[in-house]
Design a protein around this motif. Structure first.
Motif, mmCIF file in Angstrom:
data_model
loop_
_atom_site.group_PDB
_atom_site.id
_atom_site.type_symbol
_atom_site.label_atom_id
_atom_site.label_comp_id
_atom_site.label_asym_id
_atom_site.label_seq_id
_atom_site.Cartn_x
_atom_site.Cartn_y
_atom_site.Cartn_z
ATOM 1 N N GLY A 69 -9.529 -5.817 -1.755
ATOM 2 C CA GLY A 69 -10.420 -6.190 -2.847
ATOM 3 C C GLY A 69 -10.355 -5.315 -4.076
ATOM 4 O O GLY A 69 -11.027 -5.595 -5.068
ATOM 5 N N LEU A 70 -9.564 -4.248 -4.053
ATOM 6 C CA LEU A 70 -9.470 -3.390 -5.231
ATOM 7 C C LEU A 70 -8.696 -4.089 -6.346
ATOM 8 O O LEU A 70 -7.840 -4.934 -6.078
ATOM 9 N N PRO A 71 -8.969 -3.706 -7.592
ATOM 10 C CA PRO A 71 -8.198 -4.277 -8.703
ATOM 11 C C PRO A 71 -6.701 -3.961 -8.545
ATOM 12 O O PRO A 71 -6.334 -2.889 -8.060
ATOM 13 N N GLN A 72 -5.871 -4.897 -8.963
ATOM 14 C CA GLN A 72 -4.418 -4.780 -8.800
ATOM 15 C C GLN A 72 -3.874 -3.481 -9.396
ATOM 16 O O GLN A 72 -3.037 -2.818 -8.789
ATOM 17 N N GLU A 73 -4.343 -3.112 -10.590
ATOM 18 C CA GLU A 73 -3.843 -1.900 -11.256
ATOM 19 C C GLU A 73 -4.172 -0.649 -10.438
ATOM 20 O O GLU A 73 -3.328 0.247 -10.295
ATOM 21 N N LEU A 74 -5.369 -0.571 -9.898
ATOM 22 C CA LEU A 74 -5.763 0.571 -9.070
ATOM 23 C C LEU A 74 -4.937 0.606 -7.791
ATOM 24 O O LEU A 74 -4.466 1.671 -7.368
ATOM 25 N N ARG A 75 -4.748 -0.552 -7.183
ATOM 26 C CA ARG A 75 -3.932 -0.617 -5.964
ATOM 27 C C ARG A 75 -2.523 -0.119 -6.242
ATOM 28 O O ARG A 75 -1.962 0.654 -5.463
ATOM 29 N N ALA A 76 -1.937 -0.549 -7.351
ATOM 30 C CA ALA A 76 -0.582 -0.126 -7.699
ATOM 31 C C ALA A 76 -0.520 1.386 -7.918
ATOM 32 O O ALA A 76 0.417 2.051 -7.466
ATOM 33 N N SER A 77 -1.523 1.937 -8.585
ATOM 34 C CA SER A 77 -1.561 3.390 -8.820
ATOM 35 C C SER A 77 -1.671 4.154 -7.504
ATOM 36 O O SER A 77 -0.983 5.158 -7.303
#
Length: 115
Positions: A69-77
């Protein structure tokens, strides 16, 4: 009797999950601190690297899931950070020399972000 909304139950489950994640990071940091004290060629270093690899492999797998459920950008980081952690741990294991301080610092920052 008590009535709880589904949202409240989900919030409780999420906070319990974060607490378990913090505990896992606490354990990893303790292991790395012991390894730092004993050296990269110690049994403590092997244990720390093994646990760190297991922890970050699980985290990366979860972060890569579309169900996360985390935002995609945060997950990628976070995946990028996890890949760095795995590479750095591998480097320490192969060279059997070096410091765990950068790994301790990064994992501490991630753990503190879970608060």
């Amino acid at each position: 009797m008590y009535r709880h909304s589904y949202a409240e139950i989900l919030d409780d489950a999420a906070s319990e999950g974060r607490a378990r994640e913090r505990m896992a990071f606490d354990h990893a940091i303790e292991l790395m601190q012991a390894a730092e004290a004993k050296g990269a060629d110690s049994r403590e270093a092997v244990e720390a690297i093994y646990f760190l690899n297991r922890l970050w492999n699980l985290l990366i797998e979860d972060l890569a899931s579309e169900e996360n459920g985390l935002p995609q950008e945060l997950r990628a980081s976070l995946i990028s950070i996890g890949l760095w952690v795995l590479r750095e741990a591998q480097r320490l294991r192969q060279e059997m020399a070096g410091s765990f301080s950068a790994l301790i610092e990064v994992n501490s920052a991630i753990r503190n972000g879970l608060a």
